[in-house]
Scaffold this motif. Structure first.
Motif, short mmCIF file in Angstrom:
data_model
loop_
_atom_site.label_atom_id
_atom_site.label_comp_id
_atom_site.label_asym_id
_atom_site.label_seq_id
_atom_site.Cartn_x
_atom_site.Cartn_y
_atom_site.Cartn_z
N LYS A 168 2.97 2.41 -3.68
CA LYS A 168 2.19 3.44 -4.36
C LYS A 168 2.41 4.77 -3.65
O LYS A 168 2.32 4.86 -2.42
CB LYS A 168 0.71 3.09 -4.35
CG LYS A 168 -0.13 4.10 -5.08
CD LYS A 168 -1.60 3.70 -5.09
CE LYS A 168 -2.40 4.78 -5.75
NZ LYS A 168 -3.50 5.24 -4.95
N SER A 208 0.83 -1.20 0.00
CA SER A 208 0.00 0.00 0.00
C SER A 208 0.87 1.25 0.00
O SER A 208 2.08 1.18 -0.12
CB SER A 208 -0.95 -0.01 1.19
OG SER A 208 -0.24 0.14 2.39
N GLU A 209 0.28 2.34 0.20
CA GLU A 209 0.89 3.65 -0.03
C GLU A 209 2.05 3.98 0.91
O GLU A 209 2.11 3.53 2.04
CB GLU A 209 -0.18 4.73 0.14
CG GLU A 209 -1.29 4.58 -0.86
CD GLU A 209 -2.42 5.53 -0.62
OE1 GLU A 209 -3.00 5.96 -1.61
OE2 GLU A 209 -2.72 5.85 0.55
N ASN A 265 1.71 8.46 -2.35
CA ASN A 265 0.58 9.28 -1.89
C ASN A 265 1.15 10.65 -1.52
O ASN A 265 1.78 10.80 -0.49
CB ASN A 265 -0.08 8.62 -0.68
CG ASN A 265 -1.23 9.45 -0.13
OD1 ASN A 265 -1.54 10.52 -0.64
ND2 ASN A 265 -1.85 8.95 0.92
N ALA A 273 4.08 7.73 1.89
CA ALA A 273 3.87 9.17 1.78
C ALA A 273 4.99 9.84 1.01
O ALA A 273 6.16 9.56 1.21
CB ALA A 273 3.77 9.79 3.16
N ASP A 331 2.03 11.70 -7.31
CA ASP A 331 0.94 11.00 -6.64
C ASP A 331 0.44 9.87 -7.54
O ASP A 331 0.25 10.07 -8.75
CB ASP A 331 -0.18 12.00 -6.34
CG ASP A 331 -1.24 11.42 -5.43
OD1 ASP A 331 -0.89 10.95 -4.35
OD2 ASP A 331 -2.43 11.47 -5.81
N SER A 332 0.28 8.69 -7.00
CA SER A 332 -0.22 7.48 -7.67
C SER A 332 0.82 6.74 -8.50
O SER A 332 0.52 5.66 -9.02
CB SER A 332 -1.45 7.76 -8.53
OG SER A 332 -2.50 8.19 -7.69
#
Length: 174
Positions: A89, A54-55, A91, A57, A102-103
């Motif tokens: 990913k 997952s993301e 963020n 920062a 971003d993304s």
């Protein structure tokens, strides 16, 4: 399981190799996710499955979630092994001047040894961020690549290097 992030299921991509400074454009057919198709219609079947977490920062650090969201296939000549390699990913926008938006998905290679100026994923008390690092004595300076943000300066013992960024994967139509 394929990446649950819809913009990475098929389409056209650009891989930016941060170590060799090259850009590689390719396509993927969502029905054949393990095939890479290059601009000259050459199909690369020698691929490596990279886990996508997952993301992370690109801004203020966010809580680390070590859950795998899916996977993405890359040619084996780009990523030699999936053993110590994974994707995160992005963020946020703190690394836009390093072409990390971003993304985007950033390819991270797990390693402890780093050099000043490298882009690294770091763990700060269970929170993760991606920044350019410089070590100054007993301090780590985690610098954003966006003038809207200020560097994070911390004692080197208060951070854990997750790994270094070796590549950026961009969906060209997202």
């Amino acid at each position: 399981m394929e990446v649950s992030i819809l913009q990475f299921s098929g389409g056209e991509y650009e891989y930016i190799d941060l170590k060799k400074g090259r850009k590689i454009n390719f396509q993927r057919d969502p029905s054949k996710i393990e095939e890479i198709i290059f601009e000259n219609n050459e199909i690369e079947e020698d691929v490596i499955k990279i886990p996508v977490y997952s993301e992370i920062a690109a801004g203020m650090p966010i809580y680390i979630n070590d859950e795998i969201e899916g996977s993405f296939y890359l040619p084996s000549w780009i990523v030699k092994s999936s053993k110590d390699t994974f994707m995160l990913k992005i963020n946020g926008d703190s690394m836009i001047n390093a072409n990390i938006h971003d993304s985007d998905l950033v390819v991270i290679k797990k390693q402890d040894a780093i050099y000043n100026g490298e882009i690294v994923a770091v763990d700060i008390d269970g929170y993760a961020t991606i920044k350019r690092i410089n070590i100054d004595g007993k301090y780590a300076i985690l610098s954003p690549e966006n003038d809207k943000y200020k560097p994070i300066v911390m004692p080197i013992d208060d951070i854990r290097i997750i790994g270094i960024a070796v590549g950026i994967l961009k969906n060209k139509f997202y």
